[in-house]
Design a protein around this motif. Structure first.
Motif: not given
Length: 710
Positions: A539, A562, A566, A578-580, A594, A625, A627
């Protein structure tokens, strides 16, 4: 730079769509998602109307600003001096505008704006937040039914009905039947699609020279230009765009759009400023209106613009000039920045990451002397726990939406004596206008930022234009960014991609052969290598790439990340707790966070500004998403580790500001997944960001030069 031993030379990877630079990245995302998901777009209903969100609060604030600007302009008497020297086509266009203003021609025949809500009565100065604005009413069933019927007759997806009503209002069915090209007001609709829709509705009664088509295409071209950061285009540029869409007489088409009141025409007088002088310490400092003399340069080309950006730009210029004129000069002790702020209402401060400490020190000192001071940042991730606890620093979005910052007085002005805005290059013209409109007379404003980074995602070039106008003090920091990362990024800023000594693996180059390998190595770096080497969690690492599409764009990277970080079924519209994520609450702004969960109202996120609700009907169009981000999305943030992904086809999207911005997001470690070979140093040395066409600089020069400010 350090480079792993034994790696083979990179080969050109698979195709990857790149992000245009500069661009309104989030607005483009929304339009793109609208086009891709038209068949599956949700149908709005009154029962499903969500509670007020942060995005709705921002949009309501924008509507209020425009109403206030228009009311103030209506009070002004006398003709507008701008345009007195026009001749030829430009003069004809201006004459058409003034015909609209004088009432002899209709100005409301195209995209008539919805009535603005009355200005709310504001409470006296207080720290209590005003109530949130009411949510906009959901489209009525009758309006949606009528639009679906018209869309079906024209062969367009009925799922677009909600967006059409949102763009054209409750009378959208009648408006669309009368002028099918108004379908272009819906994000994602292309001219060829609108042409097909019009032919299906009108048959032989329409053609490429239809005046309705000319007007709609002119507005569409200016809307598209705004996605690239422009607040206006020259008449020739618009005419050329119309010619590309087979408009037979582009100049006549432009004249029609102006006479119908769909667009405005401007002619600014260019008064070239002189070069600044240096003080005895070698600091570049210029006082208000120095160099903004009366000498006239060559006539500037006539510009065309949309009223929303014209009003915002003029309001911003008026507001900045008001701050300059109403401040009471004081002698403040300290360095150049302190002395400049003491004597002036507007001060511009430039420098890199280390230079951010200087305006923060200024704010702390002013606060100790009893002034009401606030610091505003672009990204909530730049706020410390102490900032959040004390309220001494907030995000600009939270300040303008009323969820953070000081109270307001009975006139709606923020209770401030000094506002310091960091990350000023990310300030777009509409946000800037809202901000300055909220500052009281006599308040001091410091705009601070790094002029080398990418510009704002929204239209305008507020910081660059203010610097170029040379109408206020400009203090350039000489505080260098430390360490190998500071050395690398500083070199990029002057066009040099240097190898730097990185004994602590602060900078690592990872060569790749193709896009598939780029994705694989990126996941490996985020999930394993960086955490193991630096003791960071995934993270704490962000991935930055050039675009959303392609085999190594944000979509592909986020899918792979992902799956590793996650995994889950995506049971909430493709997302799991919990997904960014990266959320665009309004065009031109990205909030990272999040996923916490979902309920009947929508998806709930945890962000740096607290918990945020994404209404269920906006999840598909406004959420991705997160990340992996584009450089525009990442521009206001900074993270302990950054992985920049450059597959071979990223080369066309690279420029010096892009590389400077992406590499500069790293605090401790930078990995470059490198597949562009010599395109990287070449882009740093040779490729600058395209200039944005705006009106703020000449407006500032005209206002402050005419006032004789010294």
């Amino acid at each position: 730079m350090t480079e792993p031993a034994g790696e083979t030379a990179p080969e050109a990877p698979e195709d990857v769509a790149h992000e245009d630079a500069p661009t309104t990245a989030e607005a483009t995302d929304t339009a793109e998602a609208s086009a891709e998901s038209a068949e599956d777009a949700p149908k709005a209903s009154a029962e499903d109307a969500p509670e007020v969100s942060e995005a709705q609060a921002e949009l309501a604030a924008q509507r209020e600003l425009r109403a206030r600007i228009e009311a103030r302009k209506a009070e002004k008497s006398g003709p507008v001096a701008s345009g007195a020297k026009l001749s030829g086509t430009a003069a004809d266009l201006l004459a058409a505008v003034r015909a609209v203003e004088g009432g002899s021609a209709s100005g409301g025949a195209f995209f008539a704006p919805a009535p603005e809500p009355p200005r709310p009565t504001r409470a006296p100065e207080t720290t209590v937040r005003p109530p949130a604005p009411a949510a906009p009413a959901a489209p009525t069933a009758g309006a949606l039914s009528g639009v679906r019927e018209v869309l079906a007759r024209g062969g367009a997806p009925e799922a677009l009905a909600g967006q059409v009503v949102g763009a054209l209002g409750e009378q959208a069915a009648e408006a669309l039947a009368e002028d099918p090209w108004r379908l272009l007001a819906v994000p994602g609709v292309r001219p060829e699609q609108a042409d097909g829709f019009a032919r299906a509705l009108l048959g032989g009664a329409c053609g490429p020279d239809d005046p309705r088509r000319a007007v709609a295409l002119t507005v569409w071209l200016l809307d598209r230009a705004a996605l690239q950061g422009h607040t206006a285009l020259t008449v020739d540029e618009v005419a050329a765009g119309l010619a590309r869409h087979q408009v037979p007489d582009p100049e006549k088409a432009v004249g029609t759009a102006v006479s119908e009141g769909a667009v405005l025409v401007f002619q600014e007088e260019d008064e070239a400023p002189e070069e600044p002088e240096e003080d005895e310490e070698g600091e570049e400092v210029e006082t208000a209106a120095e160099g903004a003399g009366p000498d006239e340069g060559p006539a500037e080309p006539a510009l065309l613009g949309l009223d929303r950006y014209a009003l915002a730009e003029e309001s911003l210029a008026d507001g900045l000039a008001r701050l300059v004129r109403t401040v009471t000069p004081r002698e403040w002790d300290g360095g150049e920045l302190e002395r400049a702020v003491g004597g002036h209402g507007l001060v511009l401060h430039t420098g890199g990451e280390a230079a951010r400490a200087e305006p923060l020190e200024l704010a702390a000192t002013a606060r100790e002397h009893g002034l009401r001071v606030l610091v505003a940042v672009h990204d909530a991730e730049r706020l410390s726990a102490e900032d959040r606890a004390s309220g001494t620093a907030v995000t600009l979005a939270a300040l303008l939406s009323g969820t953070a910052g000081p109270g307001r007085d009975e006139e709606g002005s923020l209770a401030l004596d000094l506002l310091v805005v960091l990350d000023a290059p990310q300030l777009d013209v509409e946000t800037g206008a809202m901000l300055v409109e909220a500052l009281p007379d006599g308040c001091r404003l410091v705009l601070s930022g790094d002029p080398e980074v990418l510009g704002s995602a929204g239209p305008g070039a507020v910081f660059a234009d203010a610097l170029a106008a040379r109408v206020c003090p400009r203090v350039a920091s000489r505080r260098p960014d430390p360490g190998p990362l500071g050395e690398l990024v500083s070199g990029i800023g002057i066009g040099e991609l240097n190898q730097v000594e990185a004994p602590g693996k602060e900078v690592v180059i990872v060569p790749v052969r193709d896009a598939g390998e780029a994705v694989h190595r990126t996941v490996q770096l985020v999930a394993d290598s960086v955490p193991r080497a630096f003791g960071l969690t995934p993270d704490q690492t962000r991935v930055i790439t050039v675009g959303h599409g392609g085999s190594a764009g944000t979509r592909a990277l986020n899918t792979a990340l992902k799956q590793r970080l996650n995994p889950g079924p995506g049971r909430f519209g493709g997302y799991d707790p919990g997904d960014r994520v990266a959320y665009a609450p309004a065009p031109g702004r990205t909030v990272t966070g999040t996923v916490l969960g979902a309920d009947a109202e929508g998806l709930r996120l945890r962000t740096g500004d607290g918990e945020v609700l994404v209404p269920k009907e906006r999840v598909e169009s406004a959420l991705r998403h997160g990340w992996a981000l584009t450089a525009h999305q990442a521009a206001g943030g900074r993270w302990p580790a950054v992985v920049v992904v450059l597959p071979g086809d990223a080369a066309p999207g690279l420029s010096r500001p892009w590389v400077y911005t992406a590499f500069g997001r790293a605090e401790r470690h930078l990995s470059v997944v490198h597949g562009v070979d010599q395109a990287l140093p070449r882009s740093v040395a040779e490729v600058l960001a395209p200039a944005r066409t705006t009106r703020l600089r000449p407006l500032l020069v005209s206002l402050l030069a005419a006032s004789g400010e010294e």
